[in-house]
Design a protein around this motif. Structure first.
Motif, PDB file in Angstrom:
ATOM      1  N   VAL A 170      55.581  70.363  49.581  1.00 26.57           N
ATOM      2  CA  VAL A 170      56.617  69.539  50.227  1.00 26.57           C
ATOM      3  C   VAL A 170      57.839  69.907  49.860  1.00 26.57           C
ATOM      4  CG1 VAL A 170      57.292  67.189  49.535  1.00 26.57           C
ATOM      5  CG2 VAL A 170      54.847  67.588  49.356  1.00 26.57           C
ATOM      6  N   SER A 171      58.922  69.784  50.985  1.00 29.94           N
ATOM      7  CA  SER A 171      60.154  70.037  50.656  1.00 29.94           C
ATOM      8  C   SER A 171      60.738  69.674  49.433  1.00 29.94           C
ATOM      9  CB  SER A 171      61.066  69.659  51.630  1.00 29.94           C
ATOM     10  OG  SER A 171      62.453  69.769  51.774  1.00 29.94           O
ATOM     11  N   ARG A 172      61.776  70.285  48.803  1.00 32.93           N
ATOM     12  CA  ARG A 172      62.583  69.775  47.676  1.00 32.93           C
ATOM     13  C   ARG A 172      63.145  68.429  47.921  1.00 32.93           C
ATOM     14  NH1 ARG A 172      66.802  73.491  44.796  1.00 32.93           N
ATOM     15  NH2 ARG A 172      66.603  71.620  43.359  1.00 32.93           N
ATOM     16  N   HIS A 173      63.737  68.065  48.998  1.00 28.13           N
ATOM     17  CA  HIS A 173      64.171  66.704  49.707  1.00 28.13           C
ATOM     18  C   HIS A 173      63.712  66.392  50.804  1.00 28.13           C
ATOM     19  CE1 HIS A 173      67.228  67.437  46.336  1.00 28.13           C
ATOM     20  NE2 HIS A 173      67.231  68.590  46.708  1.00 28.13           N
ATOM     21  N   PRO A 174      62.435  65.888  51.007  1.00 32.07           N
ATOM     22  CA  PRO A 174      61.734  65.666  52.123  1.00 32.07           C
ATOM     23  C   PRO A 174      62.386  64.441  52.870  1.00 32.07           C
ATOM     24  CG  PRO A 174      60.283  64.882  50.331  1.00 32.07           C
ATOM     25  CD  PRO A 174      61.591  65.479  49.757  1.00 32.07           C
ATOM     26  N   LEU A 198      56.211  71.500  44.871  1.00 32.21           N
ATOM     27  CA  LEU A 198      56.485  72.872  43.909  1.00 32.21           C
ATOM     28  C   LEU A 198      57.051  73.875  45.001  1.00 32.21           C
ATOM     29  CD1 LEU A 198      53.151  73.174  41.924  1.00 32.21           C
ATOM     30  CD2 LEU A 198      55.319  72.484  41.021  1.00 32.21           C
ATOM     31  N   PRO A 199      57.698  74.864  44.665  1.00 34.09           N
ATOM     32  CA  PRO A 199      58.126  76.004  45.548  1.00 34.09           C
ATOM     33  C   PRO A 199      56.769  76.439  45.860  1.00 34.09           C
ATOM     34  CG  PRO A 199      59.319  76.107  43.294  1.00 34.09           C
ATOM     35  CD  PRO A 199      58.279  74.921  43.216  1.00 34.09           C
ATOM     36  N   MET A 200      57.039  77.471  46.991  1.00 35.34           N
ATOM     37  CA  MET A 200      55.800  77.929  47.598  1.00 35.34           C
ATOM     38  C   MET A 200      54.634  78.782  46.745  1.00 35.34           C
ATOM     39  SD  MET A 200      55.542  80.133  50.944  1.00 35.34           S
ATOM     40  CE  MET A 200      56.346  78.874  51.910  1.00 35.34           C
ATOM     41  N   ALA A 206      48.669  76.841  42.384  1.00 35.34           N
ATOM     42  CA  ALA A 206      47.895  75.737  41.919  1.00 35.34           C
ATOM     43  C   ALA A 206      46.932  75.141  42.923  1.00 35.34           C
ATOM     44  CB  ALA A 206      48.867  74.464  41.940  1.00 35.34           C
ATOM     45  N   TYR A 207      47.203  75.376  44.336  1.00 38.58           N
ATOM     46  CA  TYR A 207      46.121  75.163  45.376  1.00 38.58           C
ATOM     47  C   TYR A 207      44.970  76.121  45.028  1.00 38.58           C
ATOM     48  CZ  TYR A 207      43.846  74.078  49.898  1.00 38.58           C
ATOM     49  OH  TYR A 207      43.146  73.806  50.859  1.00 38.58           O
TER      50      TYR A 207
END
Length: 319
Positions: A170-174, A198-200, A206-207
């Motif tokens: 997700v973008s920081r500000h979706p 999170l950042p990429m 995590a994924y």
């Protein structure tokens, strides 16, 4: 894992799935006359149902005799190459070890449709005849990888799996519109979507902890994207990054070809594209493309699919 192409049985299932489409579509969205029907209210279809329907659409498009539209002819060629890459990935890794990076954008949307369309013929052990999406001889194979600790899954996995594994970073500000479209389309196409705000790099780490079986991830990167210039169809991740194979089936597609595919096949897409956005990031770094502005006030914009030049695609992005 067999990845031979469609038999009479598979073709019949594809035709049955296409025949089950009961409602007309406006801009690719299913509707009833005078009564809009949100996707979320439709009965949930199985993954095989979705895949057979999409395969029918792709095969029908590839058999069209297009003589007056060079863009659509190019799209037909691009589809064949991309599906060859996807089918090679399915043979190499197996469905249970593959995932899709999906953020609702136009490029990964095209990739999603192509992956789903490949599944019926790449998991049917009884397929024998060649289909119109035959694998081109020039499609490369992935670089040699260490053998996995598990054997490839049974060819029946397509019929037993209920969803396609995928990751949404997700973008920081979706945009709210992007969030809504990702949720809606993930349900429509039966995605097992894991969401990470999170950042990429930490998101991928995590994924892979959550999904340790994943060995390769499909990405909708194209040649004109940042860092896309020197990529090939198969690239391992760089040193210092979580280790998996990056697969880029649409790397050589042009901007107009992406939109020609979406519009010719009536694929629903995020509404921001109708408002002049041509590349989707976050609210703070993305705006309508100035090349699509109508008049001098720049308060109204033509839709994204009217842009023609690859080099202008990211004029509305600050990053």
């Amino acid at each position: 894992m067999s990845c031979t192409l469609s038999s009479n049985n598979t073709t019949a299932m594809i035709h049955d799935a296409v025949a089950r489409q009961e409602v007309p579509r406006t801009n690719g969205v299913a509707t009833k006359p005078d009564e809009p029907t949100p996707v979320a209210q439709q009965p949930q279809r199985t993954l095989p149902d979705i895949c057979y329907e999409l395969r029918g659409k792709i095969d029908a498009f590839l058999t069209e005799d297009i003589t007056d539209d060079h863009v659509l002819r190019n799209v037909q060629s691009q589809i064949r190459v991309s599906m060859g890459v996807i089918e090679e990935a399915l043979r190499q890794y197996g469905l249970n070890h593959l995932s899709l990076s999906y953020n609702g954008g136009k490029d990964c949307l095209v990739l999603l449709i192509l992956i789903l369309a490949c599944l019926p013929t790449c998991t049917n052990p009884f397929s024998s005849s060649r289909s119109v999406a035959a694998i081109p001889s020039e499609v490369p194979t992935p670089p040699s990888q260490p053998p996995t600790s598990e054997p490839a899954e049974s060819t029946s996995s397509f019929h037993t799996n209920k969803s396609l594994q995928s990751i949404y970073i997700v973008s920081r500000h979706p945009f709210a519109e992007v969030e809504e479209f990702v949720e809606r389309s993930a349900q429509e196409y039966n995605l097992d979507l894991k969401r990470y705000a999170l950042p990429m790099r930490p998101a991928l780490e995590a994924y892979l902890l959550d999904r340790p079986a994943i060995k390769a991830i499909f990405l909708g990167t194209r040649r004109t994207d940042p860092h896309g210039e020197f990529l090939s169809h198969f690239n391992p991740t760089d040193a210092g990054w979580p280790q998996f194979m990056r697969i880029h089936p649409v790397i050589d597609w042009h901007y107009v070809e992406i939109w020609a595919f979406i519009r010719h096949l009536h694929i629903p897409f995020c509404d921001l594209y109708n408002r002049g956005f041509t590349s989707l990031g976050g609210v703070t770094d993305t705006r309508p493309n100035p090349a699509l502005a109508v008049g001098e006030g720049a308060s109204k914009f033509r839709p994204a699919y009217e842009l023609r030049d690859d080099d202008e695609e990211r004029l509305g992005r600050d990053s």
